[in-house]
Design a protein around this motif. Structure first.
Motif: not given
Length: 120
Positions: A52-54, A58-59, A78-82
């Motif tokens: 899902q993150k990939a 891409k989108r 840069y994608l951060s998870e909280l």
């Protein structure tokens, strides 16, 4: 995940903010950046799969590269998870991914109405 958000009309979970960073205000090591870059920083609720993150990444890169004069090499993401329990919007803790529909249904109607007004 994205399917569920769109099904329940929850585009309100996606927000975008633009901020110009002057060339003299960004450094790599000790040298100022000499190339125009597009930086995308995102915060997402944790518990999404790697796939899902990939797909999200891409989108984002494909959408950003639709802007004239932006090529792929210029886009840094840069994608951060909280944890959802550490995110509050509209005065409410955000739901876990894939629980958006139930969360929306349980909201006070005045909060739901406010969200819709802000999102339109």
């Amino acid at each position: 995940m994205m399917r569920d958000i769109h099904k329940c009309g929850n585009h309100l979970f996606a927000k975008v903010m633009f901020q110009d960073v002057p060339r003299d205000n960004y450094f790599m090591g000790s040298k100022g950046l000499r190339h125009d870059q597009v930086f995308v920083q995102g915060h997402v609720r944790a518990r999404r799969t790697h796939e899902q993150k990939a797909e999200l990444l891409k989108r984002i890169i494909n959408d950003v590269c639709q802007i004239p004069k932006v090529d792929k090499v210029s886009v840094w993401i840069y994608l951060s998870e909280l944890p959802p329990g550490q995110m509050v919007e509209y005065g409410e803790f955000l739901p876990k991914p894939e629980q958006e529909s139930q969360w929306m249904a349980a909201l006070d109607p005045s909060v739901r109405s406010f969200m819709e007004r802000v999102g339109n």
